[in-house]
Design an enzyme around this catalytic site. Structure first.
Site, PDB file in Angstrom:
ATOM      1  CB  ALA A 138      -0.927  -0.001   1.228  1.00  0.00           C
ATOM      2  CG  HIS A 162      30.030  21.043 -11.256  1.00  0.00           C
ATOM      3  ND1 HIS A 162      28.898  21.807 -11.095  1.00  0.00           N
ATOM      4  CD2 HIS A 162      30.823  21.332 -10.193  1.00  0.00           C
ATOM      5  CE1 HIS A 162      28.997  22.511  -9.973  1.00  0.00           C
ATOM      6  NE2 HIS A 162      30.145  22.247  -9.410  1.00  0.00           N
ATOM      7  CD  GLU A 200       5.385  14.410   3.186  1.00  0.00           C
ATOM      8  OE1 GLU A 200       4.400  15.156   3.110  1.00  0.00           O
ATOM      9  OE2 GLU A 200       6.294  14.549   4.015  1.00  0.00           O
TER      10      GLU A 200
HETATM   11  C1  LIG Z   1      13.265   7.793   1.262  1.00  0.00           C
HETATM   12  C2  LIG Z   1      11.798   7.598   1.461  1.00  0.00           C
HETATM   13  C3  LIG Z   1      11.194   8.110   2.610  1.00  0.00           C
HETATM   14  C4  LIG Z   1       9.834   7.884   2.847  1.00  0.00           C
HETATM   15  N1  LIG Z   1       9.266   8.306   4.028  1.00  0.00           N
HETATM   16  C5  LIG Z   1       7.998   7.914   4.335  1.00  0.00           C
HETATM   17  C6  LIG Z   1       7.443   8.155   5.652  1.00  0.00           C
HETATM   18  O1  LIG Z   1       8.090   8.772   6.520  1.00  0.00           O
HETATM   19  N2  LIG Z   1       6.189   7.681   5.917  1.00  0.00           N
HETATM   20  C7  LIG Z   1       5.455   6.995   5.003  1.00  0.00           C
HETATM   21  O2  LIG Z   1       4.333   6.596   5.311  1.00  0.00           O
HETATM   22  N3  LIG Z   1       5.943   6.777   3.736  1.00  0.00           N
HETATM   23  C8  LIG Z   1       7.192   7.201   3.395  1.00  0.00           C
HETATM   24  N4  LIG Z   1       7.710   6.937   2.143  1.00  0.00           N
HETATM   25  C9  LIG Z   1       6.889   6.207   1.174  1.00  0.00           C
HETATM   26  C10 LIG Z   1       6.463   7.020  -0.025  1.00  0.00           C
HETATM   27  O3  LIG Z   1       5.475   7.944   0.344  1.00  0.00           O
HETATM   28  C11 LIG Z   1       6.025   6.017  -1.096  1.00  0.00           C
HETATM   29  O4  LIG Z   1       7.184   5.380  -1.569  1.00  0.00           O
HETATM   30  C12 LIG Z   1       5.263   6.673  -2.226  1.00  0.00           C
HETATM   31  O5  LIG Z   1       4.023   7.156  -1.785  1.00  0.00           O
HETATM   32  C13 LIG Z   1       5.039   5.727  -3.414  1.00  0.00           C
HETATM   33  O6  LIG Z   1       4.577   4.470  -3.015  1.00  0.00           O
HETATM   34  P1  LIG Z   1       5.302   3.146  -3.574  1.00  0.00           P
HETATM   35  O7  LIG Z   1       6.759   3.315  -3.280  1.00  0.00           O
HETATM   36  O8  LIG Z   1       4.636   1.957  -3.014  1.00  0.00           O
HETATM   37  O9  LIG Z   1       5.123   3.205  -5.132  1.00  0.00           O
HETATM   38  P2  LIG Z   1       3.795   2.688  -6.031  1.00  0.00           P
HETATM   39  O10 LIG Z   1       2.597   3.199  -5.376  1.00  0.00           O
HETATM   40  O11 LIG Z   1       3.970   1.195  -6.140  1.00  0.00           O
HETATM   41  O12 LIG Z   1       4.070   3.381  -7.360  1.00  0.00           O
HETATM   42  C14 LIG Z   1       4.884   2.837  -8.428  1.00  0.00           C
HETATM   43  C15 LIG Z   1       4.672   3.727  -9.650  1.00  0.00           C
HETATM   44  O13 LIG Z   1       3.293   3.645 -10.084  1.00  0.00           O
HETATM   45  C16 LIG Z   1       2.736   4.940 -10.154  1.00  0.00           C
HETATM   46  N5  LIG Z   1       1.318   4.886  -9.806  1.00  0.00           N
HETATM   47  C17 LIG Z   1       0.735   4.282  -8.742  1.00  0.00           C
HETATM   48  N6  LIG Z   1      -0.581   4.488  -8.746  1.00  0.00           N
HETATM   49  C18 LIG Z   1      -0.868   5.248  -9.827  1.00  0.00           C
HETATM   50  C19 LIG Z   1      -2.060   5.818 -10.380  1.00  0.00           C
HETATM   51  N7  LIG Z   1      -3.247   5.637  -9.803  1.00  0.00           N
HETATM   52  N8  LIG Z   1      -1.942   6.555 -11.515  1.00  0.00           N
HETATM   53  C20 LIG Z   1      -0.748   6.750 -12.089  1.00  0.00           C
HETATM   54  N9  LIG Z   1       0.410   6.248 -11.626  1.00  0.00           N
HETATM   55  C21 LIG Z   1       0.355   5.519 -10.498  1.00  0.00           C
HETATM   56  C22 LIG Z   1       3.545   5.762  -9.148  1.00  0.00           C
HETATM   57  O14 LIG Z   1       3.460   7.146  -9.408  1.00  0.00           O
HETATM   58  C23 LIG Z   1       4.940   5.211  -9.373  1.00  0.00           C
HETATM   59  O15 LIG Z   1       5.510   5.813 -10.501  1.00  0.00           O
HETATM   60  C24 LIG Z   1       9.048   7.198   1.870  1.00  0.00           C
HETATM   61  C25 LIG Z   1       9.667   6.727   0.698  1.00  0.00           C
HETATM   62  C26 LIG Z   1      11.020   6.907   0.503  1.00  0.00           C
HETATM   63  C27 LIG Z   1      11.641   6.340  -0.761  1.00  0.00           C
END
Ligand SMILES: Cc1cc2nc3c(=O)[nH]c(=O)nc-3n(C[C@H](O)[C@H](O)[C@H](O)COP(=O)(O)OP(=O)(O)OC[C@H]3O[C@@H](n4cnc5c(N)ncnc54)[C@H](O)[C@@H]3O)c2cc1C
Length: 380
Positions: free
Chosen positions: A130, A338, A363
């Site tokens: 999720a 650079h 976010e």
């Molecule tokens: C360094 C780091 C720090 C973080 N810190 C926090 C934190 O403190 N707390 C927390 O809760 N989360 C945190 N996150 C999580 C972050 O918010 C999620 O990684 C982000 O919301 C994306 O979710 P996912 O990685 O599961 O990607 P996915 O949801 O699996 O997305 C994969 C790709 O599909 C695309 N996609 C998904 N759904 C759709 C749609 N409906 N339409 C079009 N494109 C779509 C996305 O844009 C992306 O390109 C962090 C992430 C990182 C990498």
């Protein structure tokens, strides 16, 4: 409209800049390479009032607004994005969720400690299955014998391994989808609550990102945060403000990359003159400067509106989308200016190039920002 910083804002910017140059700049690459969480610096930021900028003095905060909060994050991130994201997750996600949705008892118990940096906070929404679809949360909170029993795992939580308090979302009514998720306050050391894997990341390496695991973790009702079953809806409101912090993080890093590129272009000579005299380089610098200005103005508008109690879903998403994508372009051009030295770790642009990518993902990805903005545009 007033486009001037107030004297107090200018003073704040100067103070944070001096702090970042003196206390952070000398250690940036060492922390990055060893993935060291800069705990000492975070504690100092707490003492200076920067870990609770947006909360009233009554709760230990500095009583400032989102413009000042953005200035703080920009100035820290101009030197090190990792410090910026640590402060952002702590303040506008964890502490702000508690401040906005908590009872006075919960605020009194935790907010002064968080706002002064005595405690570090984290905020756990994302799960392995999720991410963008955060309403698909699987972690459960089952009410049993007067307590909530939490089971499940969160991923990618910023500050997880250093946090004293975690705000975590869990399903309390599976049948109600988005309106069946609640928020909980979980203290470090609570039986059944622990951190798992710490991620080895491309960038933002001095910030700790990792798993948070619940195994029959029992919490009293007093640890539930906000209205039962409305934790996800509350999270969306919290993210409205959080996105201002990610825009500020992007703008700070873009500014750091631009400053370095401008400086380098005046020093580096090729064909007998500084490369800044070539129109191709000048045009890059111009485009970078224009995008930084545009991003900053978009973000200050969202911050200004939030400080006046307005809903900023559209404005903060626009600021976050534009600032993060612009920052990725700007960091790329800073490396290009650079030349080969941009690819080498002795120059700061290499790190900005890696760190800044997070801003188009965390976010809410750029794709999700577009989805949020489209919904706002189409409903009017
Ligand atoms: C360094 C780091 C720090 C973080 N810190 C926090 C934190 O403190 N707390 C927390 O809760 N989360 C945190 N996150 C999580 C972050 O918010 C999620 O990684 C982000 O919301 C994306 O979710 P996912 O990685 O599961 O990607 P996915 O949801 O699996 O997305 C994969 C790709 O599909 C695309 N996609 C998904 N759904 C759709 C749609 N409906 N339409 C079009 N494109 C779509 C996305 O844009 C992306 O390109 C962090 C992430 C990182 C990498």
């Amino acid at each position: 409209m007033d486009f001037e910083y107030t004297p107090e804002q200018l003073q704040l910017r100067k103070a944070v800049r001096e702090f970042a140059d003196a206390e952070i700049a000398p250690h940036v690459m060492e922390w990055d390479e060893s993935q060291t969480f800069p705990l000492e610096v975070i504690k100092k930021l707490g003492k200076l009032g920067y870990m609770g900028a947006i909360f009233p003095e009554k709760w230990g905060g500095a009583g400032l607004g989102y413009i000042e909060y953005s200035i703080i994050i920009e100035e820290l991130s101009r030197v090190d994005g990792s410090v910026g994201i640590i402060l952002a997750a702590h303040t506008s996600l964890c502490s702000n969720h508690l401040y906005k949705m908590g009872t006075d008892e919960q605020r009194a118990r935790y907010l002064p400690k968080l706002a002064t940096g005595e405690w570090i906070g984290c905020w756990s929404l994302t799960e392995p299955e999720a991410g963008s679809d955060a309403a698909g949360t699987r972690t459960t909170a089952v009410f049993d014998d007067g307590q909530y029993v939490i089971n499940g795992a969160k991923t990618f939580t910023t500050n997880a391994h250093h946090a004293d308090l975690c705000v975590a979302m869990a399903v309390t009514d599976r049948s109600a989808a988005q309106h069946g998720i609640s928020a909980f306050l979980v203290e470090k050391g609570t039986p059944g609550f622990r951190c798992g894997k710490k991620e080895n990341k491309l960038g933002m390496r001095a910030s700790a990102t990792g798993e948070v695991i619940f195994e029959n973790c029992r919490l009293s009702e007093a640890q539930r945060l906000g209205t039962l079953n409305e934790g996800f809806v509350d999270s969306l409101r919290i993210l409205d403000g959080g996105r201002i912090s990610i825009a500020a993080l992007s703008i700070g890093m873009a500014q750091g990359a631009y400053d370095a590129a401008l400086r380098y272009s005046k020093l580096r000579k090729q064909f007998g003159r500084p490369i800044s005299e070539f129109q191709a380089i000048q045009h890059k610098l111009v485009d970078m400067a224009v995008e930084i200005d545009a991003a900053r103005l978009l973000n200050y508008r969202a911050a200004w509106m939030l400080d006046r109690g307005k809903r900023v879903t559209r404005e903060s998403s626009m600021a976050k989308l534009f600032a993060s994508e612009a920052a990725v372009r700007i960091a790329g051009e800073a490396v290009q200016i650079h030349g080969g030295y941009g690819f080498i770790k002795d120059y700061p642009v290499e790190k900005f190039y890696r760190d800044v990518k997070l801003c188009t993902i965390g976010e809410g990805t750029s794709e999700i920002q577009r989805l949020v903005i489209a919904r706002q545009l189409l409903k009017t």
